[in-house]
Design an enzyme around this catalytic site. Sequence first.
Site, mmCIF file in Angstrom:
data_model
loop_
_atom_site.group_PDB
_atom_site.id
_atom_site.type_symbol
_atom_site.label_atom_id
_atom_site.label_comp_id
_atom_site.label_asym_id
_atom_site.label_seq_id
_atom_site.Cartn_x
_atom_site.Cartn_y
_atom_site.Cartn_z
ATOM 1 C CG ASP A 1 -2.023 -0.924 1.251
ATOM 2 O OD1 ASP A 1 -2.231 -1.574 0.215
ATOM 3 O OD2 ASP A 1 -2.691 -1.044 2.287
ATOM 4 C CG HIS A 2 2.485 1.770 3.094
ATOM 5 N ND1 HIS A 2 1.291 2.455 3.265
ATOM 6 C CD2 HIS A 2 2.437 0.714 3.922
ATOM 7 C CE1 HIS A 2 0.586 1.828 4.199
ATOM 8 N NE2 HIS A 2 1.243 0.772 4.600
#
Lengths: 396, 405
Positions: B174-175
């Site tokens: 997600d990052h």
Amino acid sequence: MSQVRPYGGTRIIDLTRELGLYAARLFADLGAEVIRIEPPQGGPDRPVPAATGGSEQATATGVQFAFLNLNKKSIVIDRKTPSGRAVFEDLVASAQIVICEPGPDEPDLVAELIAVPGHRVVTVVSYFGTDGPYSGFTGSDLVVQALGGIAYLSGEPGRTPLALPARQSLFVTSLYTAAATAIALWDSERSGGSHVLDISAQECIAHSLQNAVQVYDLENRILARGGEGIRDATESAFTCKDGYVFLAAPLALSASWSGLLKWMEEEGFDGLARLREPDWADRPTRAQAPMRAEFRALFERFIADKTKAELGAEALRRKIVMAPVSRIADLHTDPQLVFRRYFQKVAMPGLGREVSFPGAPYRLSEPVWRIDRGAPALGEHDEDILGRASSKIAHR
Amino acid sequence: MQPDFLKGIRFADFTWAGAGPFSTKLFSDFGAEILKIEGVSRPDPVRVGGPFKDGVYGINRSGYFASRNTGKRSVAINLKNGQSRETLYDIIRQSDVISNNFGPGAMERLGFGYEDVKAIKPDIIYLAMPMYGEDGPLANLLGVGMTISAVTGLMWQTGYEGEGPIGPGTHFPDHAANPYHAAFAVMAALRYKRATGKGMKIDLSQVESTINCMGLAYVEHAVTGVERERLGNRSPHFAPHNIFRCAGEDEWCAITVLKDSQWAALCEVIGDRELASDPTLATAKGRLAQIERVEAAVAAWTAARDPVSVMQALQARGVPAGLVASCRYLMDEDPQLRHRGYWQTVDHPEIGEARFTSPPFLLDGERVSLKRPPLIGEHTEEVLAEVLGYAPERISALRAEGVLE
């Protein structure tokens, strides 16, 4: 090719060694002419051995190179000679982007690139940035995962912190590099100006720590590996009949939790009563070590006779956040990836056969992403490029 | 500096939670106008997920939300209210990009599928980033970032040698993998539109995007037929290559000898003449064959020293070494990040002054300075008035109907 592509007509000089390799490839996949300028002995990334099979597995040398340099071109220039330097400057002058990772023996490279007339984006990629007390440090994937803060967050409490596999620092850094370079180019073309980006892999990793930074800043708590006190008891990999599954059924994902309980009820599972007791309705309590251990024992008993495939089907049917923990070897038979024809065949001349590669990271409705060619042989495009760039052929 | 490189580009941004907003944040940091479409009755989960200023819950007090949404404008509209569609269509007509990271079919059910949107805005750039892609037998599988780690091999390969998979301690894909692949694709689409006048749809399967970041492992298996077993922090090629315990509470240092000359330097630093003079340890192959002995010698030396001095002593001789930094160390002590001005303070009406990561680069020698994240619904009325030209009475009526929240 008459098809317009996003980076058609954009020339990129690729002087990356490691951290920026994938960034330059992303541009090449969308039509940029990405030119690796290599010394006569070849770039340092060419002989990197495969991670599989131990240090003697010379046959797989070049596998990493093949993936990271797809769609790029290669020319050989000895930048130590005056004529080589002249050709190099001509090439830089013809480019809209230069992405470089200066080595310890190239302290003046960035200044030389900036001095070349014309407007362009010069992106400098390094482990720690071009200035500051660590700028002279020697980096590596493991070292920057440590200094960037991601290693501290992975592993089990009390045990050694764990780095992430498959050179994640390279990918994280390359992705920030590509996105920032694309934005700088957009402005360079619009304003007619030049930009210099100084990208630090340490900063890229530290930018990717989820909410750990804000947890410390706002609540003065230091997140550590294991998710002790943070991660719900259900959020983990669990052993099933033929491998592992990942489950997430915290109260915040209420449908997942209720779907799990309903499933246990339907199967008459005797552990269900315990999960209906009040302590399982309290979020902070559920993140504590005893609850985590208890849930693991209970849930692994529930799934001991179930396969990954069966559990995957139940997850889909019951809207539970649960999925098999796939090995790399499982990916090419993943039904979703097969359905979407995700993997691509790429010829690898060194092996004399085609090899399956990961496909596009994004599917675009216009046909602008494609694999035009495999990774280049050393100097494969000397004539193609230098015939156009310069009449100074005595460059070697 | 506050760059205006993307000035004039407007997003109708339906993304929420982690990966989507982290992608569109890059655009607002560079001057694009990101209209964050969010509801009060069904808020962005990171608004209610924390951490919160002083640990006190509040819909505008989440640091996680703040870190993903700098510089955006918040338009609070109830998507589930059938009356909201016309207003949202008006916003989309004025936008260059529409973005979402909902599951497959969610936007279609709301009336904002690609075909619906293209009908009212033919040159729209449409970013969708569902977990497993828009179609296929597993498209409807629900997941979080760790689910993506699970099905891509990332979780399998992260763990201690000889034990089971653990996976990254965060929702790692997600990052970086997914938000920045998405941002790069949107920039490409903007260029394509500039050249051709045509928009496009970007279907970013977060699983497919992440497998590219596992590409080295995937291709090696494809070539050799061998899948590397979990090695913890060890390397199949180099030794020593691990994280070693240092003096103090939970203090560690990574040490990686990548060249034989670095091995000689390491032996000198730790003052072990027996190791230095042992010809069987002069090559990586020899050291790998005696890995336990090599690591024990290094560990005995690090155990009595603090990680900063271990790192400094080895780096002074060109041996790659780095302490394992916690967020506290990164924010309060790391001299490199301090020197480069990495942490920046942003003032916020409810959170107050808080520290954030800067975009991880210097641009023309300067930091990109962040604009503060929005309060929920902070810009609803001004966007409707300024961007859509709605009269005050119409805005009041929409509020009365429950379209605006």
